[in-house]
Motif scaffolding. Structure first.
Motif, PDB file in Angstrom:
ATOM      1  N   PRO A 110       0.840  -1.190   0.000  1.00 37.61           N
ATOM      2  CA  PRO A 110       0.000   0.000   0.000  1.00 37.61           C
ATOM      3  C   PRO A 110       0.885   1.253   0.000  1.00 37.61           C
ATOM      4  CG  PRO A 110      -0.143  -1.152   2.107  1.00 37.61           C
ATOM      5  CD  PRO A 110       0.755  -1.952   1.226  1.00 37.61           C
ATOM      6  N   PRO A 111       0.417   2.419  -0.394  1.00 37.89           N
ATOM      7  CA  PRO A 111      -0.986   2.719  -0.594  1.00 37.89           C
ATOM      8  C   PRO A 111      -1.524   2.175  -1.913  1.00 37.89           C
ATOM      9  CG  PRO A 111       0.295   4.678  -0.995  1.00 37.89           C
ATOM     10  CD  PRO A 111       1.248   3.619  -0.542  1.00 37.89           C
ATOM     11  N   SER A 123      -8.691   6.085   5.480  1.00 38.16           N
ATOM     12  CA  SER A 123      -7.736   4.971   5.498  1.00 38.16           C
ATOM     13  C   SER A 123      -6.699   5.177   6.595  1.00 38.16           C
ATOM     14  CB  SER A 123      -7.069   4.794   4.133  1.00 38.16           C
ATOM     15  OG  SER A 123      -6.049   5.732   3.928  1.00 38.16           O
ATOM     16  N   GLN A 144      -2.980   3.365   8.570  1.00 45.00           N
ATOM     17  CA  GLN A 144      -1.830   2.476   8.446  1.00 45.00           C
ATOM     18  C   GLN A 144      -1.828   1.402   9.526  1.00 45.00           C
ATOM     19  OE1 GLN A 144       1.505   5.239   8.385  1.00 45.00           O
ATOM     20  NE2 GLN A 144       1.613   5.050   6.162  1.00 45.00           N
ATOM     21  N   GLN A 172      -4.954   8.549   7.476  1.00 47.51           N
ATOM     22  CA  GLN A 172      -3.899   8.984   6.570  1.00 47.51           C
ATOM     23  C   GLN A 172      -4.451   9.605   5.292  1.00 47.51           C
ATOM     24  OE1 GLN A 172      -0.552   8.788   7.583  1.00 47.51           O
ATOM     25  NE2 GLN A 172      -1.706   8.420   9.447  1.00 47.51           N
ATOM     26  N   HIS A 232      -5.751   7.452  -3.071  1.00 47.38           N
ATOM     27  CA  HIS A 232      -4.913   6.404  -2.493  1.00 47.38           C
ATOM     28  C   HIS A 232      -5.359   6.109  -1.070  1.00 47.38           C
ATOM     29  CE1 HIS A 232      -2.333   7.619  -5.857  1.00 47.38           C
ATOM     30  NE2 HIS A 232      -2.004   6.339  -5.841  1.00 47.38           N
ATOM     31  N   PHE A 279      -4.555   3.309   2.437  1.00 45.91           N
ATOM     32  CA  PHE A 279      -3.676   2.333   3.054  1.00 45.91           C
ATOM     33  C   PHE A 279      -4.446   1.056   3.321  1.00 45.91           C
ATOM     34  CE2 PHE A 279      -1.515   6.309   3.523  1.00 45.91           C
ATOM     35  CZ  PHE A 279      -0.195   5.966   3.312  1.00 45.91           C
ATOM     36  N   LYS A 280      -3.867   0.119   3.980  1.00 47.54           N
ATOM     37  CA  LYS A 280      -4.397  -1.241   4.103  1.00 47.54           C
ATOM     38  C   LYS A 280      -5.694  -1.343   4.912  1.00 47.54           C
ATOM     39  CE  LYS A 280      -2.665  -5.863   4.419  1.00 47.54           C
ATOM     40  NZ  LYS A 280      -2.712  -6.231   3.031  1.00 47.54           N
TER      41      LYS A 280
END
Length: 107
Positions: A64-65, A78, A80, A89, A99, A101-102
């Motif tokens: 990621p992202p 999102s 982290q 984030q 974008h 993150f996970k």
């Protein structure tokens, strides 16, 4: 008492109202789909259909992202950290791309 009337409510109706007031409000699902890709525009690594608001989702894929498309009626944030802990984030509004993150959570 100076024109003020005090009414005391009792019975099963009051008990039911009190119990309902203590129950948590049901979570609502976002309407639409949220999808993401680890390799950019045009690829698809995963999708969520009508994701539940307030629930933290772990997105599949590495590095990621991720590039994402939010085709829901809710904002997505999102994170982290697992469990969507800490500060968001990124934030992507309904109908937007961006974008993530996970870990993601829908408002």
């Amino acid at each position: 008492m100076n024109g003020v009337q005090i009414v005391r409510a009792t019975g099963p109706g009051l008990v039911a109202a009190a119990v309902l007031a203590l129950l948590p409000a049901p979570a609502h699902a976002a309407t639409g789909d949220f999808s993401w890709s680890t390799s950019g525009v045009g690829a698809l690594d995963g999708a969520l259909s009508s994701p539940q608001s307030g629930r933290c989702y772990t997105l599949s894929g590495n590095n990621p992202p991720f590039y994402s498309s939010n085709n829901t009626d809710r904002r997505v944030r999102s994170y982290q950290s697992s469990g969507c802990r800490g500060e968001a984030q990124s934030t992507i509004g309904p109908g937007e791309f961006g974008h993530v993150f996970k870990y993601v959570k829908f408002d």
